[in-house]
Design a protein around this motif. Structure first.
Motif, PDB file in Angstrom:
ATOM      1  N   ASP A  59       0.854  -1.188   0.000  1.00  8.40           N
ATOM      2  CA  ASP A  59       0.000   0.000   0.000  1.00  8.40           C
ATOM      3  C   ASP A  59       0.891   1.239   0.000  1.00  8.40           C
ATOM      4  N   ALA A  60       0.312   2.379  -0.283  1.00 11.61           N
ATOM      5  CA  ALA A  60       1.089   3.603  -0.491  1.00 11.61           C
ATOM      6  C   ALA A  60       1.938   3.974   0.730  1.00 11.61           C
ATOM      7  N   THR A  61       1.401   3.802   1.920  1.00  9.87           N
ATOM      8  CA  THR A  61       2.137   4.161   3.136  1.00  9.87           C
ATOM      9  C   THR A  61       3.361   3.281   3.319  1.00  9.87           C
ATOM     10  N   LEU A  62       3.180   1.966   3.172  1.00 10.95           N
ATOM     11  CA  LEU A  62       4.312   1.041   3.316  1.00 10.95           C
ATOM     12  C   LEU A  62       5.329   1.229   2.202  1.00 10.95           C
ATOM     13  N   ALA A  63       4.848   1.433   0.986  1.00 13.00           N
ATOM     14  CA  ALA A  63       5.768   1.641  -0.138  1.00 13.00           C
ATOM     15  C   ALA A  63       6.641   2.866   0.113  1.00 13.00           C
ATOM     16  N   HIS A  64       6.037   3.936   0.609  1.00 15.54           N
ATOM     17  CA  HIS A  64       6.801   5.153   0.914  1.00 15.54           C
ATOM     18  C   HIS A  64       7.828   4.875   2.022  1.00 15.54           C
ATOM     19  N   LYS A  65       7.414   4.142   3.046  1.00 17.94           N
ATOM     20  CA  LYS A  65       8.314   3.824   4.163  1.00 17.94           C
ATOM     21  C   LYS A  65       9.493   2.971   3.683  1.00 17.94           C
ATOM     22  N   ASN A  90      19.132  -1.305  11.628  1.00 14.69           N
ATOM     23  CA  ASN A  90      18.204  -0.294  12.159  1.00 14.69           C
ATOM     24  C   ASN A  90      17.075  -0.006  11.176  1.00 14.69           C
ATOM     25  N   ALA A  91      17.398   0.080   9.894  1.00 16.66           N
ATOM     26  CA  ALA A  91      16.375   0.316   8.875  1.00 16.66           C
ATOM     27  C   ALA A  91      15.385  -0.841   8.830  1.00 16.66           C
ATOM     28  N   LEU A  92      15.883  -2.067   8.937  1.00 20.82           N
ATOM     29  CA  LEU A  92      15.003  -3.232   8.912  1.00 20.82           C
ATOM     30  C   LEU A  92      14.094  -3.261  10.135  1.00 20.82           C
ATOM     31  N   GLU A  93      14.609  -2.844  11.267  1.00 21.34           N
ATOM     32  CA  GLU A  93      13.773  -2.779  12.481  1.00 21.34           C
ATOM     33  C   GLU A  93      12.662  -1.750  12.296  1.00 21.34           C
ATOM     34  N   SER A  94      12.991  -0.629  11.688  1.00 22.58           N
ATOM     35  CA  SER A  94      11.991   0.405  11.412  1.00 22.58           C
ATOM     36  C   SER A  94      10.923  -0.116  10.448  1.00 22.58           C
ATOM     37  N   LEU A  95      11.347  -0.861   9.437  1.00 20.96           N
ATOM     38  CA  LEU A  95      10.391  -1.438   8.481  1.00 20.96           C
ATOM     39  C   LEU A  95       9.513  -2.490   9.154  1.00 20.96           C
ATOM     40  N   GLN A 101       2.545  -2.143  12.372  1.00 21.25           N
ATOM     41  CA  GLN A 101       1.608  -1.057  12.652  1.00 21.25           C
ATOM     42  C   GLN A 101       0.564  -0.919  11.550  1.00 21.25           C
ATOM     43  N   ASN A 102       0.930  -1.345  10.351  1.00 19.61           N
ATOM     44  CA  ASN A 102       0.008  -1.252   9.222  1.00 19.61           C
ATOM     45  C   ASN A 102      -1.229  -2.098   9.489  1.00 19.61           C
ATOM     46  N   GLY A 103      -1.032  -3.284  10.035  1.00 18.11           N
ATOM     47  CA  GLY A 103      -2.150  -4.132  10.415  1.00 18.11           C
ATOM     48  C   GLY A 103      -2.820  -4.864   9.275  1.00 18.11           C
ATOM     49  N   HIS A 104      -2.889  -4.284   8.101  1.00 17.46           N
ATOM     50  CA  HIS A 104      -3.542  -4.920   6.967  1.00 17.46           C
ATOM     51  C   HIS A 104      -2.487  -5.285   5.926  1.00 17.46           C
ATOM     52  N   LEU A 105      -2.144  -6.549   5.897  1.00 17.63           N
ATOM     53  CA  LEU A 105      -1.141  -7.013   4.946  1.00 17.63           C
ATOM     54  C   LEU A 105      -1.800  -7.969   3.961  1.00 17.63           C
ATOM     55  N   ASP A 106      -1.645  -7.673   2.703  1.00 16.99           N
ATOM     56  CA  ASP A 106      -2.285  -8.472   1.656  1.00 16.99           C
ATOM     57  C   ASP A 106      -1.451  -9.678   1.273  1.00 16.99           C
ATOM     58  N   TRP A 107      -2.128 -10.748   1.031  1.00 13.90           N
ATOM     59  CA  TRP A 107      -1.526 -11.943   0.461  1.00 13.90           C
ATOM     60  C   TRP A 107      -1.948 -11.977  -0.996  1.00 13.90           C
ATOM     61  N   THR A 128       3.914 -10.102   0.340  1.00 14.41           N
ATOM     62  CA  THR A 128       5.093  -9.482  -0.276  1.00 14.41           C
ATOM     63  C   THR A 128       5.910  -8.638   0.698  1.00 14.41           C
ATOM     64  N   ALA A 129       5.247  -7.878   1.562  1.00 11.92           N
ATOM     65  CA  ALA A 129       5.990  -7.041   2.505  1.00 11.92           C
ATOM     66  C   ALA A 129       6.824  -7.904   3.449  1.00 11.92           C
ATOM     67  N   LEU A 130       6.219  -8.951   3.990  1.00 13.72           N
ATOM     68  CA  LEU A 130       6.962  -9.827   4.891  1.00 13.72           C
ATOM     69  C   LEU A 130       8.029 -10.621   4.152  1.00 13.72           C
ATOM     70  N   SER A 131       7.749 -11.018   2.926  1.00 18.60           N
ATOM     71  CA  SER A 131       8.743 -11.761   2.140  1.00 18.60           C
ATOM     72  C   SER A 131       9.981 -10.913   1.884  1.00 18.60           C
ATOM     73  N   MET A 132       9.765  -9.648   1.509  1.00 19.51           N
ATOM     74  CA  MET A 132      10.909  -8.757   1.297  1.00 19.51           C
ATOM     75  C   MET A 132      11.685  -8.563   2.590  1.00 19.51           C
TER      76      MET A 132
END
Length: 154
Positions: A59-65, A90-95, A101-107, A128-132
């Motif tokens: 989603d746009a928020t996660l992509a920007h982050k 540190n960057a990975l911890e932030s991601l 926090q996003n709560g809604h992760l698409d499969w 995809t977010a968790l895989s990356m």
């Protein structure tokens, strides 16, 4: 431009020179070049997932982050000390926090289909977010103990 990669992660470490380099020292008023062999780096790993935008599935928020934490902070023009493995962790911890926090992760459907039995196939689904993030953590665990290792993402 057509074959340009939209994402490339590479790991670099200080070069181990097998023999001394020979170069000419040009002394000029306009050109003052100081060769520093300790600033030479060699690439030890690269990941190019393809020509598609790897963040398009977020989603746009996660992509920007992801772009902010990875591409902006690990650009090639930044000093290697600033984009070292500790900064990458540190960057990975932030991601990771942003994903939770996003709560809604698409499969989504992946490109891999497996055959369950003779007449039935199923598509393997992927978050995809968790895989990356898992792949980035693998990179971190693999190269975090390499002395002087740094990350470049473009």
């Amino acid at each position: 431009m057509e074959n340009e990669r939209l994402f490339r992660l590479s790991i670099w470490c200080p070069a181990k020179l097998a023999r001394p380099l020979d170069y000419t020292n040009v002394e000029s008023q306009h050109l003052n070049f100081l060769f520093e062999p300790e600033r030479l780096f060699e690439q030890i790993y690269v990941w190019e997932p393809g020509q598609d935008d790897v963040f398009i599935c977020l989603d746009a928020t996660l992509a920007h982050k992801f772009r902010q934490e990875l591409i902006e902070k690990f650009a090639p023009h930044i000093a290697p000390e600033t984009r070292n493995m500790a900064h990458f962790a540190n960057a990975l911890e932030s991601l990771k926090l942003a994903i939770h926090q996003n709560g809604h992760l698409d499969w989504v459907d992946s490109e891999q289909i497996i055959e369950i039995n003779i007449n039935e196939c199923t598509n393997l689904r992927v978050n995809t977010a968790l895989s990356m993030l898992h792949h980035f953590h693998w990179v971190l665990r693999t190269f975090e103990h390499v002395p002087g290792a740094s990350v470049v993402i473009r």
